[in-house]
Design a protein around this motif. Structure first.
Motif, short mmCIF file in Angstrom:
data_model
loop_
_atom_site.label_atom_id
_atom_site.label_comp_id
_atom_site.label_asym_id
_atom_site.label_seq_id
_atom_site.Cartn_x
_atom_site.Cartn_y
_atom_site.Cartn_z
N MET A 1 0.63 -1.12 0.02
CA MET A 1 0.09 0.18 -0.25
C MET A 1 1.06 1.13 -0.14
SD MET A 1 -3.00 0.98 2.64
CE MET A 1 -4.13 2.08 2.41
N LYS A 2 0.59 2.04 -0.88
CA LYS A 2 1.56 3.31 -0.88
C LYS A 2 0.49 4.55 -0.34
CE LYS A 2 3.96 5.52 -4.57
NZ LYS A 2 4.21 5.62 -6.12
N LEU A 3 1.54 5.33 0.35
CA LEU A 3 0.79 6.72 1.13
C LEU A 3 1.57 7.72 0.59
CD1 LEU A 3 1.50 5.00 4.83
CD2 LEU A 3 -0.65 4.89 3.11
N TYR A 4 0.72 8.89 0.68
CA TYR A 4 1.00 10.02 0.57
C TYR A 4 1.39 10.85 1.68
CZ TYR A 4 0.67 15.17 -0.35
OH TYR A 4 0.72 16.44 -0.28
N VAL A 5 2.48 11.29 1.83
CA VAL A 5 2.89 12.19 2.87
C VAL A 5 3.28 13.54 2.61
CG1 VAL A 5 4.24 12.29 4.85
CG2 VAL A 5 4.12 10.17 3.87
N GLY A 6 2.47 14.62 3.16
CA GLY A 6 2.62 15.87 2.74
C GLY A 6 2.95 16.86 3.85
N ASN A 7 3.25 18.26 3.38
CA ASN A 7 3.75 19.28 4.45
C ASN A 7 4.89 18.71 5.35
OD1 ASN A 7 3.30 21.71 5.38
ND2 ASN A 7 2.40 20.90 7.42
N LEU A 8 5.94 18.00 4.53
CA LEU A 8 7.16 17.83 4.87
C LEU A 8 8.15 19.06 5.34
CD1 LEU A 8 7.80 14.44 3.10
CD2 LEU A 8 7.12 14.64 5.55
N SER A 9 8.95 18.73 6.01
CA SER A 9 10.06 19.87 6.32
C SER A 9 10.90 19.79 4.86
CB SER A 9 11.00 19.43 7.59
OG SER A 9 12.17 20.13 7.42
N TYR A 10 11.45 20.86 4.59
CA TYR A 10 12.26 20.73 3.13
C TYR A 10 13.72 20.20 3.52
CZ TYR A 10 8.50 23.49 1.16
OH TYR A 10 7.24 24.17 0.78
N GLN A 11 14.14 20.17 4.67
CA GLN A 11 15.22 19.49 5.09
C GLN A 11 15.11 18.04 5.08
OE1 GLN A 11 14.37 22.55 6.69
NE2 GLN A 11 15.58 23.52 5.11
N MET A 12 14.23 17.55 5.13
CA MET A 12 13.84 15.95 5.53
C MET A 12 14.36 15.17 4.19
SD MET A 12 10.50 14.01 6.69
CE MET A 12 10.51 13.55 8.26
N THR A 13 15.13 14.16 4.50
CA THR A 13 15.58 13.29 3.51
C THR A 13 14.83 11.87 3.58
OG1 THR A 13 17.06 12.11 5.05
CG2 THR A 13 18.20 14.21 4.21
N ASP A 14 15.24 11.16 2.15
CA ASP A 14 14.61 9.94 2.36
C ASP A 14 14.71 9.06 3.23
OD1 ASP A 14 13.79 10.70 -0.49
OD2 ASP A 14 15.31 9.34 -1.45
N ALA A 15 15.91 8.96 3.76
CA ALA A 15 16.26 8.12 5.11
C ALA A 15 15.46 8.72 6.32
CB ALA A 15 17.66 8.21 5.42
N ASP A 16 15.19 9.90 6.52
CA ASP A 16 14.42 10.54 7.67
C ASP A 16 13.22 10.07 7.55
OD1 ASP A 16 16.56 11.97 8.59
OD2 ASP A 16 15.95 13.84 7.62
N LEU A 17 12.62 10.00 6.25
CA LEU A 17 11.20 9.87 6.04
C LEU A 17 11.00 8.27 6.24
CD1 LEU A 17 8.49 10.45 4.79
CD2 LEU A 17 9.24 10.00 2.72
N GLU A 18 11.83 7.31 5.97
CA GLU A 18 11.83 5.91 6.02
C GLU A 18 11.96 5.70 7.69
OE1 GLU A 18 13.95 1.80 4.89
OE2 GLU A 18 14.62 3.72 3.93
N SER A 19 12.65 6.41 8.34
CA SER A 19 12.96 5.89 9.88
C SER A 19 11.49 6.40 10.44
CB SER A 19 14.30 6.66 10.22
OG SER A 19 14.24 8.00 10.37
N GLU B 1 -0.13 -2.30 8.33
CA GLU B 1 1.06 -1.50 8.70
C GLU B 1 0.82 0.03 8.10
OE1 GLU B 1 4.43 -3.44 7.16
OE2 GLU B 1 4.40 -5.11 8.95
N ALA B 2 0.40 0.04 7.06
CA ALA B 2 0.05 1.29 6.12
C ALA B 2 -0.91 2.09 7.14
CB ALA B 2 -0.32 1.14 4.87
N GLU B 3 -1.97 1.47 7.40
CA GLU B 3 -3.08 2.12 7.97
C GLU B 3 -2.76 2.25 9.27
OE1 GLU B 3 -6.14 -1.16 7.71
OE2 GLU B 3 -6.84 -0.61 5.70
N SER B 4 -1.99 1.63 10.05
CA SER B 4 -1.38 2.05 11.42
C SER B 4 -0.76 3.51 11.22
CB SER B 4 -0.68 0.82 11.96
OG SER B 4 -0.19 1.01 13.31
N ALA B 5 0.00 3.65 10.33
CA ALA B 5 0.91 4.56 10.14
C ALA B 5 0.07 5.81 9.73
CB ALA B 5 1.89 4.38 8.98
N ILE B 6 -0.90 5.75 8.98
CA ILE B 6 -2.02 6.74 8.59
C ILE B 6 -2.50 7.28 10.07
CG2 ILE B 6 -4.16 7.27 7.68
CD1 ILE B 6 -3.43 5.50 5.33
N GLU B 7 -3.11 6.28 10.94
CA GLU B 7 -3.64 6.61 12.01
C GLU B 7 -2.77 7.25 13.06
OE1 GLU B 7 -5.61 3.66 15.39
OE2 GLU B 7 -6.19 3.28 13.36
#
Length: 92
Positions: free
Chosen positions: A1-19, A54-60
């Protein structure tokens, strides 16, 4: 399942997002969308999980929460709209 994540800090990296999302399960991919011309973050990205639960838990748990000083938006990604304008260069 693919999630959209918006309003992120412009300094955030792919690794930060994953963690950030790894606490909810095995992340297949985490990608912040970059502007082609400036190579800077556009402030949104996508995270992909194998397990829907897992994706639904992350959304919630993460939708509306503060991450890196910003209240992020997390929801199920919608399929991209078909592009109609391919380059906008007109005919010769």
């Amino acid at each position: 399942m693919k999630l959209y994540v918006g309003n992120l800090s412009y300094q955030m990296t792919d690794a930060d997002l994953e963690s950030t999302f790894a606490a909810f399960g095995a992340v297949n991919s985490a990608k912040i969308i970059m502007d082609r011309e400036t190579n800077r973050s556009k402030g949104f990205g996508f995270v992909e999980f194998d397990a829907k639960e897992e994706a639904e838990s992350a959304i919630e748990n993460l939708n509306g929460k503060e991450v890196s000083g910003r209240s992020i938006v997390v929801n199920e990604a919608r399929p991209p709209k078909p592009r109609t304008n391919q380059g906008g260069r007109g005919r010769f």
